[in-house]
Design a protein around this motif. Sequence first.
Motif, PDB file in Angstrom:
ATOM      1  N   UNK A  32      37.177  51.534  81.429  1.00 29.17           N
ATOM      2  CA  UNK A  32      36.972  52.909  80.973  1.00 29.17           C
ATOM      3  C   UNK A  32      37.954  53.374  79.904  1.00 29.17           C
ATOM      4  N   UNK A  33      39.116  52.759  79.811  1.00 29.44           N
ATOM      5  CA  UNK A  33      40.118  53.231  78.856  1.00 29.44           C
ATOM      6  C   UNK A  33      40.004  52.545  77.504  1.00 29.44           C
ATOM      7  N   UNK A  53      42.244  60.439  78.581  1.00 29.19           N
ATOM      8  CA  UNK A  53      43.439  61.216  78.223  1.00 29.19           C
ATOM      9  C   UNK A  53      44.466  61.256  79.352  1.00 29.19           C
ATOM     10  N   UNK A  54      44.091  60.805  80.524  1.00 29.44           N
ATOM     11  CA  UNK A  54      44.995  60.799  81.675  1.00 29.44           C
ATOM     12  C   UNK A  54      45.931  59.588  81.559  1.00 29.44           C
ATOM     13  N   UNK A  55      47.128  59.843  81.046  1.00 30.44           N
ATOM     14  CA  UNK A  55      48.079  58.763  80.755  1.00 30.44           C
ATOM     15  C   UNK A  55      48.580  58.049  82.008  1.00 30.44           C
ATOM     16  N   UNK A  56      48.679  58.769  83.111  1.00 33.46           N
ATOM     17  CA  UNK A  56      49.148  58.142  84.356  1.00 33.46           C
ATOM     18  C   UNK A  56      48.127  57.111  84.830  1.00 33.46           C
ATOM     19  N   UNK A  57      46.851  57.509  84.852  1.00 33.10           N
ATOM     20  CA  UNK A  57      45.803  56.557  85.263  1.00 33.10           C
ATOM     21  C   UNK A  57      45.711  55.387  84.285  1.00 33.10           C
ATOM     22  N   UNK A  58      45.867  55.682  83.006  1.00 36.02           N
ATOM     23  CA  UNK A  58      45.804  54.616  81.995  1.00 36.02           C
ATOM     24  C   UNK A  58      46.906  53.584  82.231  1.00 36.02           C
ATOM     25  N   UNK A  59      48.115  54.054  82.495  1.00 37.47           N
ATOM     26  CA  UNK A  59      49.237  53.142  82.731  1.00 37.47           C
ATOM     27  C   UNK A  59      49.008  52.298  83.990  1.00 37.47           C
ATOM     28  N   UNK A  60      48.521  52.934  85.045  1.00 36.84           N
ATOM     29  CA  UNK A  60      48.246  52.204  86.287  1.00 36.84           C
ATOM     30  C   UNK A  60      47.134  51.187  86.087  1.00 36.84           C
ATOM     31  N   UNK A  61      46.119  51.560  85.332  1.00 38.18           N
ATOM     32  CA  UNK A  61      44.983  50.676  85.085  1.00 38.18           C
ATOM     33  C   UNK A  61      45.423  49.443  84.301  1.00 38.18           C
ATOM     34  N   UNK A  62      46.307  49.632  83.325  1.00 35.47           N
ATOM     35  CA  UNK A  62      46.779  48.506  82.518  1.00 35.47           C
ATOM     36  C   UNK A  62      47.621  47.543  83.332  1.00 35.47           C
ATOM     37  N   UNK A  63      48.217  48.029  84.427  1.00 34.58           N
ATOM     38  CA  UNK A  63      49.002  47.171  85.305  1.00 34.58           C
ATOM     39  C   UNK A  63      48.116  46.120  85.970  1.00 34.58           C
ATOM     40  N   UNK A  64      46.829  46.425  86.111  1.00 36.29           N
ATOM     41  CA  UNK A  64      45.881  45.470  86.665  1.00 36.29           C
ATOM     42  C   UNK A  64      45.690  45.552  88.164  1.00 36.29           C
ATOM     43  N   UNK A  65      46.491  46.339  88.859  1.00 38.45           N
ATOM     44  CA  UNK A  65      46.389  46.442  90.315  1.00 38.45           C
ATOM     45  C   UNK A  65      45.741  47.755  90.739  1.00 38.45           C
ATOM     46  N   UNK A  66      45.290  48.528  89.797  1.00 40.11           N
ATOM     47  CA  UNK A  66      44.782  49.870  90.078  1.00 40.11           C
ATOM     48  C   UNK A  66      43.302  49.937  89.753  1.00 40.11           C
ATOM     49  N   UNK A  67      42.511  50.312  90.721  1.00 38.58           N
ATOM     50  CA  UNK A  67      41.080  50.494  90.507  1.00 38.58           C
ATOM     51  C   UNK A  67      40.804  51.988  90.585  1.00 38.58           C
TER      52      UNK A  67
END
Length: 148
Positions: A32-33, A53-67
């Motif tokens: 989605x990002x 635009x949600x930077x916190x979710x974007x950062x977590x998503x890029x970590x690869x462990x966040x769905x």
Amino acid sequence: MVKNSISTVIYIILNQFSDLLGMDISIWVSIPFEVNVAQIELSLQEPLIELQSDEIRRAKFKDGKYNIWKTNDIVTKYPLLWDKAQFYVIAFPTSYLVEAGFRRISQILSKAGNRLDIVKRGDLRLSLTLIEPNIKKLVEKHQPQGSH
């Protein structure tokens, strides 16, 4: 012999998951990002822009462990996106739990060898559940044993 076994397994998997393999999953559901918002349907563009635009979710998503689709607040914050994405997300929990179960069993066996009776151990069930225990509440309810 091995080649025949592999082809049998492939045949079984293709038959078992033919409905999933035939799904046309929208790109914005899986990444989605990174998707260009102009490429998705008009009704979903604004909520997807908000999500991107949600930077916190974007950062977590890029970590690869966040769905992001498994978080509790996604339904309330982005109901239009969830309404479309839930069909794809719900299609995979059964195979995910099976894979997680096999992974956990192999971890247990590799740590302690064949001495363990996996069926009688509680850690397999605990490691596969999505329920988070409320440790504080459990401790408050615990009554210490008096001396005899």
